[in-house]
Design a protein around this motif. Structure first.
Motif, short mmCIF file in Angstrom:
data_model
loop_
_atom_site.label_atom_id
_atom_site.label_comp_id
_atom_site.label_asym_id
_atom_site.label_seq_id
_atom_site.Cartn_x
_atom_site.Cartn_y
_atom_site.Cartn_z
N LEU A 36 -38.28 21.84 35.06
CA LEU A 36 -38.58 22.31 33.70
C LEU A 36 -37.92 23.65 33.42
CD1 LEU A 36 -42.37 21.36 33.44
CD2 LEU A 36 -40.41 20.11 32.54
N GLY A 37 -37.95 24.56 34.40
CA GLY A 37 -37.32 25.86 34.20
C GLY A 37 -35.82 25.76 34.04
N LEU A 42 -30.82 25.61 30.62
CA LEU A 42 -29.64 24.87 30.17
C LEU A 42 -29.63 24.71 28.66
CD1 LEU A 42 -29.37 22.07 32.89
CD2 LEU A 42 -27.85 24.04 32.58
N VAL A 43 -30.80 24.38 28.09
CA VAL A 43 -30.88 24.21 26.64
C VAL A 43 -30.60 25.52 25.92
CG1 VAL A 43 -32.44 23.70 24.73
CG2 VAL A 43 -32.42 22.23 26.75
N GLY A 133 -45.68 21.66 25.71
CA GLY A 133 -45.45 23.07 25.98
C GLY A 133 -44.00 23.34 26.35
N PHE A 134 -43.45 22.47 27.18
CA PHE A 134 -42.04 22.60 27.58
C PHE A 134 -41.12 22.51 26.37
CE2 PHE A 134 -38.38 19.75 28.70
CZ PHE A 134 -37.56 20.73 29.23
N GLY A 135 -41.34 21.51 25.52
CA GLY A 135 -40.50 21.34 24.35
C GLY A 135 -40.65 22.47 23.37
N THR A 136 -41.88 22.96 23.18
CA THR A 136 -42.12 24.05 22.23
C THR A 136 -41.45 25.34 22.69
OG1 THR A 136 -44.24 23.08 21.57
CG2 THR A 136 -43.89 25.41 21.09
N VAL A 137 -41.62 25.67 23.96
CA VAL A 137 -41.00 26.89 24.49
C VAL A 137 -39.47 26.79 24.44
CG1 VAL A 137 -40.64 28.26 26.58
CG2 VAL A 137 -42.95 27.51 25.95
N THR A 138 -38.95 25.65 24.87
CA THR A 138 -37.50 25.47 24.91
C THR A 138 -36.89 25.54 23.52
OG1 THR A 138 -37.70 24.07 26.88
CG2 THR A 138 -35.66 23.92 25.64
#
Length: 276
Positions: A36-37, A42-43, A133-138
């Motif tokens: 995830l990190g 990368l994004v 959470g991952f998508g929102t932060v990214t």
């Protein structure tokens, strides 16, 4: 005088207990935080590179404002970024359940908690929460940094703009939608490698096999998650190839919802009826 032995009461598992157990199992894979990190980095890196290129090659005042707004938003979350979220989300969703089948842990889980549908729903809830959470932060970090770069060119966008908010929300929700698709395929296939490959085929390769040439093929294409994200990411259709059967924003949101709900529903039915 003899006393009868009272039966030991059976403790019923609360759904909160299942959530806690699934949360611990999810993070027990040490590679997940790294995946995830790294995906987030990368994004964000891809967005910064794209935004810097636009910043260096755009002259203020040039270009249609709507088109440049689209370019600015695209810089924050490019197609490669969507591919990363799709593969990471779908892959994790597949592994969450298929990994238990591979190790045999699923038998222990279902022996401890006979309510199979509750187990599946707890897995889906934890997976959705993590990937959301991952998508929102990214998406949020990438959007904030890229628009800051483009601000002095006069094309940086703000979340106060409904179209920009839609862009970021669509990006943030894309990962959990793909994750639930992976969870469904993992439940159906029950093999880690096969489930991941199946997820990649459905999410990544299937859209490339369908066109908008005919009405029925256009409807099929618009009903897939990746094309749905592409439509939500378009705030203007300027510059797009004309088509007799364009996708709609409402239809794209519906596609998100149907895939998420149907994936969980199908997985719940399968896990309830299949022998383990």
């Amino acid at each position: 005088m003899s006393t009868a032995t009272l039966p030991t009461p059976v403790r019923r598992h609360r759904f909160g207990d299942l959530l806690a157990a699934e949360w611990l199992k999810f993070w027990s894979l040490r590679s997940i935080p790294w995946v995830l990190g790294l995906a987030t980095l990368l994004v964000v890196a891809a967005g910064l590179k794209s935004a810097q290129y636009t910043h260096d090659h755009y002259t203020p005042g040039d270009g249609d404002p709507a088109v440049m707004a689209q370019v600015a938003l695209y810089d924050s979350f490019i197609t490669a970024s969507a591919d990363i979220l799709m593969l990471v989300g779908g892959g994790l969703g597949a592994i969450v359940i298929a990994g238990e089948y591979a190790t045999g842990l699923i038998r222990t889980t279902l022996a401890a908690v006979p309510d199979r549908r509750a187990v599946l729903l707890a897995k889906a809830a934890v997976l959705t929460a993590v990937l959301l959470g991952f998508g929102t932060v990214t998406a949020g970090v990438s959007f904030g940094l890229t628009q800051a770069i483009l601000a002095d060119r006069g094309i940086g966008q703000s979340l106060s703009d409904p179209t920009a908010l839609r862009y970021v929300v669509a990006a943030a929700l894309f990962a959990p939608v793909c994750g639930l698709v992976g969870l469904c395929l993992g439940t159906l296939i029950r093999h880690s490698a096969g489930a991941v490959v199946g997820t990649v085929v459905v999410l990544f390769f299937l859209p490339s096999l369908v066109t908008e040439r005919y009405r029925w093929t256009a409807d099929l294409l618009h009903a897939l998650p990746f094309p749905a994200w592409q439509r939500l990411a378009r705030i203007t259709l300027a510059g797009m190839r004309p088509t007799d059967y364009p996708a709609t924003v409402a239809g794209a949101w519906t596609t998100y919802g149907v895939w998420a709900f149907a994936s969980v529903a199908i997985a719940a039915v399968v896990i309830q009826r299949r022998d383990h």
